[in-house]
Scaffold this active site. Structure first.
Site, short mmCIF file in Angstrom:
data_model
loop_
_atom_site.label_atom_id
_atom_site.label_comp_id
_atom_site.label_asym_id
_atom_site.label_seq_id
_atom_site.Cartn_x
_atom_site.Cartn_y
_atom_site.Cartn_z
N ASP A 98 2.49 -0.70 -5.32
CA ASP A 98 1.09 -0.78 -4.91
C ASP A 98 0.36 0.41 -5.53
O ASP A 98 0.57 1.56 -5.12
CB ASP A 98 0.98 -0.73 -3.39
CG ASP A 98 1.54 -1.98 -2.70
OD1 ASP A 98 2.29 -2.73 -3.35
OD2 ASP A 98 1.25 -2.17 -1.51
N LYS A 147 -5.04 -5.59 -3.63
CA LYS A 147 -4.87 -5.14 -2.25
C LYS A 147 -6.17 -4.51 -1.79
O LYS A 147 -6.80 -3.76 -2.54
CB LYS A 147 -3.71 -4.15 -2.19
CG LYS A 147 -3.43 -3.54 -0.84
CD LYS A 147 -2.19 -2.65 -0.93
CE LYS A 147 -1.99 -1.79 0.31
NZ LYS A 147 -0.79 -0.92 0.19
N LYS A 188 -3.28 -8.90 -0.95
CA LYS A 188 -2.62 -8.22 0.16
C LYS A 188 -3.71 -7.55 0.98
O LYS A 188 -4.40 -6.65 0.51
CB LYS A 188 -1.62 -7.18 -0.35
CG LYS A 188 -0.96 -6.38 0.77
CD LYS A 188 0.09 -5.43 0.22
CE LYS A 188 0.63 -4.49 1.28
NZ LYS A 188 1.67 -3.56 0.73
#
Length: 213
Positions: free
Chosen positions: A89, A150, A175
């Site tokens: 991430d 995300k 996400k």
């Protein structure tokens, strides 16, 4: 959504500045027992991979502000993958995006995606962006070859919103992360188009879910 269906869509997370090895082991044990993934700090990836090899393991790169030099982010990504991370991430450089330096943002992300053979999620930190900037951040992630986008790190003001998830899901799988603490909020994000939930409250979210549909 029942517990068994929801669990593999949760990245059970521990990323606070005071996170200890014991904290990480606790999250990994909870993830393993409940069928969730886990997201842990990069310094603990090797130990985490050994402790819970059955858990899909994510870690963060350029966290939490995204302002590392590009070569530093790439090196961090490579080391995390070599240590056993299954997913990364990566925090976008919000300042460069807001300054209109979209090419620099794209190039940084593309180089990072190219240096590892695992999925890269781009954290765009939507709470700090306008709607137009969120579109541009998602476009950069697409052009860089990212696997997902995300919503947030959880370390800036604000977190995931239904509106942001809907916008972002037009570009890549999303996400949703930041401020998701219960089953109802998690389901709202999934219904808005999120594919994954990032939360330190993974167990609490699952505890609110029905055991079967």
């Amino acid at each position: 959504m029942d517990r068994a269906t929801l669990a593999p869509r949760i990245d059970h997370t521990v990323l606070g500045p005071a996170t200890t090895p014991g904290d990480v082991e606790g999250v990994l044990d909870q993830a393993s027992a409940n069928g969730m993934n886990a997201c842990v700090p990069p310094c603990y990836v090797a130990a985490a991979s050994a402790h819970a090899p059955d858990v899909t393991l994510a870690t963060v790169v350029g966290f939490p502000h995204g302002q590392h030099a590009p070569e530093t982010k790439a090196g961090e990504a490579e080391r995390a993958w070599e240590a056993g991370a299954d997913e990364l991430d990566v925090v976008i450089n919000v300042g460069r995006l807001r300054a209109g330096e979209d090419q620099a943002v794209r190039e940084e992300l593309a180089d990072l995606v190219a240096c590892v053979p695992v999925p890269v999620k781009v954290i765009i930190e939507a709470p700090l962006l306008s709607e137009a900037e969120t579109h541009r951040a998602c476009e950069a992630a697409v052009e860089a070859g990212a696997a997902m986008v995300k919503t947030a790190t959880g370390f800036a003001d604000g977190g995931a919103t239904v509106a942001d998830v809907r916008l972002m899901s037009d570009y890549l799988p999303v996400k949703a992360s930041g401020g998701i603490g219960d089953y109802e909020t998690a389901v709202a994000m999934l219904e808005a188009g999120a594919e994954r939930i990032g939360a330190s409250s993974g167990v609490a979210i699952l505890d609110g879910a029905p055991t079967s549909e």
